[in-house]
Design a protein around this motif. Structure first.
Motif, PDB file in Angstrom:
ATOM      1  N   LEU A  25       0.841  -1.186   0.000  1.00 35.71           N
ATOM      2  CA  LEU A  25       0.000   0.000   0.000  1.00 35.71           C
ATOM      3  C   LEU A  25       0.878   1.238   0.000  1.00 35.71           C
ATOM      4  CD1 LEU A  25      -2.736  -0.994   2.604  1.00 35.71           C
ATOM      5  CD2 LEU A  25      -3.021  -0.777   0.134  1.00 35.71           C
ATOM      6  N   ASP A  96      -6.555   5.914   0.166  1.00 38.41           N
ATOM      7  CA  ASP A  96      -6.649   5.245   1.459  1.00 38.41           C
ATOM      8  C   ASP A  96      -7.239   6.194   2.488  1.00 38.41           C
ATOM      9  OD1 ASP A  96      -5.069   2.715   0.831  1.00 38.41           O
ATOM     10  OD2 ASP A  96      -3.659   4.287   0.244  1.00 38.41           O
ATOM     11  N   LEU A 109      -8.517   0.582   7.920  1.00 36.03           N
ATOM     12  CA  LEU A 109      -8.191   1.380   6.741  1.00 36.03           C
ATOM     13  C   LEU A 109      -9.109   0.970   5.595  1.00 36.03           C
ATOM     14  CD1 LEU A 109      -6.097   3.384   5.408  1.00 36.03           C
ATOM     15  CD2 LEU A 109      -4.850   1.337   4.708  1.00 36.03           C
ATOM     16  N   HIS A 111      -9.461   1.082   1.628  1.00 36.74           N
ATOM     17  CA  HIS A 111      -8.671   1.283   0.416  1.00 36.74           C
ATOM     18  C   HIS A 111      -9.654   1.349  -0.754  1.00 36.74           C
ATOM     19  CE1 HIS A 111      -5.202   1.163  -2.207  1.00 36.74           C
ATOM     20  NE2 HIS A 111      -5.704   0.135  -2.852  1.00 36.74           N
TER      21      HIS A 111
END
Length: 116
Positions: A25, A96, A109, A111
């Motif tokens: 990421l 994100d 998180l 995404h």
């Protein structure tokens, strides 16, 4: 939270890069000892760092990552809907989005690829 690239407040830039690479990421989430989100380091922050600093690379790698990140990142509360998260990400043009609880503790998180 082993599926999210999280580092502690005192973690080095090298540690942040390792976490970002491990999780594939473009972001590392920076938390304090109480697990409250205190900042993020993104691929964009890294590009700006490399273009704007004249320090030797070894010196940069041992510097705390928070020194180069964003201390007031965009976040969304865990109670928000997926639609709200998608809207924030589109408005802010980000991939994100950290998820926090009402006290600012990191929950996870979102995404952008997970929204499709």
């Amino acid at each position: 939270m082993s599926n999210v690239p999280v580092i502690q407040l005192d973690a080095s830039l090298k540690k942040a890069l390792d976490k970002m690479t491990e999780h594939r990421l473009g972001i590392a989430l920076i938390v304090g000892s109480d697990n409250k989100l205190v900042g993020v380091l993104t691929d964009g922050d890294l590009r700006r760092l490399l273009l704007g600093h004249q320090s030797p690379l070894p010196e940069l790698l041992i510097t705390p990552a928070i020194n180069f990140g964003t201390r007031t990142p965009s976040v969304i509360l865990a109670s928000a809907s997926v639609t709200e998260a998608a809207t924030v990400m589109a408005q802010k043009e980000i991939w994100d989005l950290p998820v926090v609880d009402g006290s600012g503790k990191l929950i996870g998180l979102v995404h952008r690829h997970n929204l499709n």
